[in-house]
Scaffold this active site. Structure first.
Site, PDB file in Angstrom:
ATOM      1  N   THR A  32       0.850  -1.201   0.000  1.00  0.00           N
ATOM      2  CA  THR A  32       0.000   0.000   0.000  1.00  0.00           C
ATOM      3  C   THR A  32       0.880   1.243   0.000  1.00  0.00           C
ATOM      4  OG1 THR A  32      -1.912  -1.048   1.004  1.00  0.00           O
ATOM      5  CG2 THR A  32      -1.619   1.289   1.466  1.00  0.00           C
ATOM      6  N   HIS A 183      -7.331 -10.658  -2.113  1.00  0.00           N
ATOM      7  CA  HIS A 183      -6.732 -10.359  -0.799  1.00  0.00           C
ATOM      8  C   HIS A 183      -7.556 -11.055   0.284  1.00  0.00           C
ATOM      9  CE1 HIS A 183      -4.715  -8.603   2.471  1.00  0.00           C
ATOM     10  NE2 HIS A 183      -4.564  -7.371   2.039  1.00  0.00           N
ATOM     11  N   ASN A 186      -4.712 -10.672   6.331  1.00  0.00           N
ATOM     12  CA  ASN A 186      -4.455  -9.472   7.137  1.00  0.00           C
ATOM     13  C   ASN A 186      -5.672  -8.858   7.822  1.00  0.00           C
ATOM     14  OD1 ASN A 186      -1.905  -9.951   6.315  1.00  0.00           O
ATOM     15  ND2 ASN A 186      -1.762  -8.264   4.874  1.00  0.00           N
ATOM     16  N   TYR A 188      -8.741  -8.417   6.857  1.00  0.00           N
ATOM     17  CA  TYR A 188      -9.740  -7.690   6.062  1.00  0.00           C
ATOM     18  C   TYR A 188     -10.990  -8.563   5.823  1.00  0.00           C
ATOM     19  CZ  TYR A 188      -5.972  -4.327   5.649  1.00  0.00           C
ATOM     20  OH  TYR A 188      -4.979  -3.427   5.942  1.00  0.00           O
ATOM     21  N   ARG A 235      -4.204 -14.502  -1.530  1.00  0.00           N
ATOM     22  CA  ARG A 235      -3.229 -14.307  -0.456  1.00  0.00           C
ATOM     23  C   ARG A 235      -3.895 -14.659   0.866  1.00  0.00           C
ATOM     24  NH1 ARG A 235       0.120  -9.422   2.056  1.00  0.00           N
ATOM     25  NH2 ARG A 235       2.185 -10.327   1.797  1.00  0.00           N
ATOM     26  N   ASN A 243      -4.024  -6.083  12.016  1.00  0.00           N
ATOM     27  CA  ASN A 243      -5.308  -5.383  12.204  1.00  0.00           C
ATOM     28  C   ASN A 243      -6.091  -5.945  13.388  1.00  0.00           C
ATOM     29  OD1 ASN A 243      -5.342  -3.333  10.145  1.00  0.00           O
ATOM     30  ND2 ASN A 243      -5.269  -5.007   8.675  1.00  0.00           N
TER      31      ASN A 243
HETATM   32  C1  8OZ Z   1      -0.278  -1.366   5.298  1.00  0.00           C
HETATM   33  C2  8OZ Z   1      -1.015  -0.200   5.319  1.00  0.00           C
HETATM   34  C3  8OZ Z   1      -2.273  -0.186   4.782  1.00  0.00           C
HETATM   35  C4  8OZ Z   1      -2.804  -1.332   4.220  1.00  0.00           C
HETATM   36  C5  8OZ Z   1      -2.391  -5.066   4.189  1.00  0.00           C
HETATM   37  C6  8OZ Z   1      -3.322  -3.675   2.475  1.00  0.00           C
HETATM   38  O1  8OZ Z   1      -1.939  -5.139   5.317  1.00  0.00           O
HETATM   39  C7  8OZ Z   1      -2.618  -3.730   3.594  1.00  0.00           C
HETATM   40  C8  8OZ Z   1      -2.059  -2.505   4.206  1.00  0.00           C
HETATM   41  C9  8OZ Z   1      -0.792  -2.510   4.754  1.00  0.00           C
HETATM   42  O2  8OZ Z   1      -2.708  -6.058   3.535  1.00  0.00           O
END
Ligand code: 8OZ
Length: 369
Positions: A32, A183, A186, A188, A235, A243
């Protein structure tokens, strides 16, 4: 041969990832960088220059690109749903292909990681289950704000979300990408569905492992219907705490079932964050060696990522523990990373203060050898 870097059978040999012919196994991980054009969230000439500088990677995975306005979680990240965004990405894919590179788009929805300040109409961010709040703070146009409890998608909305991933894949294909990486990592949206720590749904997308991985699998099938399974990757980060994600109660069983399903689909690749994203590799709970064997038996490429340096990457390749290594931070400051690794040349140090800033500084101003 006096140097490991001369060995053409390891990091520096070509690899076929599904239908994508890659010149080497030094891949560029998604990073990012927050340089999209304000207002349109489109990629632009500066972003095209940045990726073209890195075209010697065996494969570039773009930074996360939101598939919908509701998928955005950070200022400046690019989208992949509008005509302006398609045109912006066309600049990128043309520039990378002109230099002989290969590039896939990372399709992303942040789910609960977003904030009403960034949502259409100031709505709550969406997630698997009502009330899920990952906690922590984020930056919006209103400065530093606390995250909030998100809203669970209805069953009909989940199906619309799968369709939105498919639409984003169609935009990516028209923009000239060689394929797509979903994605699923992480903390999300997809991972919010996968883990029982964030999914308490009672419909067909919650409860059993089969139900919790259904969202990911339906997205894989939707993207594969556009690009072909042989140009579709995903991924995953089975053990990450990124997060504030809490572990699944049965990490091996949950992610193992997902890996077996992906192997049966014969997708192009699975890209693993082997540890805590951007951090420790010594987390336990998932057998990455088993995953490599399972995917290799199905002809699916295993891409390894997280804190690799030259020695660990060469060692991993020499032991057959990965088919390719994705480098993140090292690629950011070293546009010619494959050649530097091959020669064992010194690496430019990154400038973290400029990772998420605006403009060319700390972005396209890193020298090649
Ligand atoms: C760092 C800052 C913002 C987003 C991820 C898309 O961790 C990110 C991300 C990483 O997958």
């Amino acid at each position: 041969m006096t140097s490991m870097s001369a060995d053409p059978t390891t990091l520096f040999s070509p690899v076929r990832v599904g239908a994508i012919e890659c010149a080497n196994r030094v891949f560029m991980a998604p990073l990012t960088r927050c340089r999209a054009t304000p207002g349109t969230d489109a990629a632009n000439a500066l972003i095209a220059e940045y990726y073209a500088q890195r075209a010697s990677a065996g494969l570039i995975v773009t930074e996360g690109t939101q598939i919908l306005p509701s998928g955005k979680g950070y200022m400046g990240t690019p989208g992949i749903y509008s005509p302006e965004q398609e045109a912006g990405w066309r600049l990128v894919t043309d520039a990378v292909h002109a230099k002989g590179g290969k590039i896939v788009a990372q399709l992303w929805h942040v789910g609960a990681i977003s904030h009403p300040d960034m949502q259409p109409g100031g709505a709550l961010p969406v997630t698997a289950s009502d009330g899920f709040n990952p906690g922590g703070t984020t930056y919006t146009q209103n400065g530093k704000v606390e995250r909030v409890a998100a809203r669970g998608l209805t069953t009909a909305e989940v199906k619309n979300m799968v369709a939105a991933f498919k639409h984003a894949a169609e935009v990516a294909k028209r923009a000239g990408f060689d394929g797509a990486e979903i994605h699923g990592a992480n903390g999300y949206l997809i991972e919010q569905f996968t883990r029982d720590s964030s999914n308490q749904r009672t419909d067909e997308y919650g409860g059993s492992i089969e139900n919790r991985i259904r969202f990911a699998v339906e997205i894989v099938d939707a993207v594969a219907s556009v690009f072909g399974a042989d140009r579709t990757g995903i991924r995953l980060s089975p053990v990450t705490l990124a997060n504030n994600a809490k572990p699944d109660s049965h990490t091996q069983a949950t992610y193992g079932a997902l890996v077996e399903t992906l192997a049966a689909r014969k997708i192009a690749f699975v890209h693993f964050v082997e540890g805590n994203t951007g951090g420790a590799r010594d987390l336990t709970g998932f057998d990455f060696v088993w995953a490599k064997k399972t995917l290799t038996a199905a002809g699916v490429t295993y891409v390894a990522n997280n804190k690799y340096d030259r020695i660990l990457a060469m060692h991993t390749m020499a032991h057959g523990a990965a088919d390719a290594i994705a480098f993140g931070v090292p690629f950011l400051a070293n546009p010619d990373l494959p050649e530097r690794l091959r020669r064992d040349a010194p690496l430019n140090p990154p400038r973290p203060a400029l990772f998420y800033s605006r403009g060319a500084e700390g972005y396209t101003d890193y020298p090649a050898l």
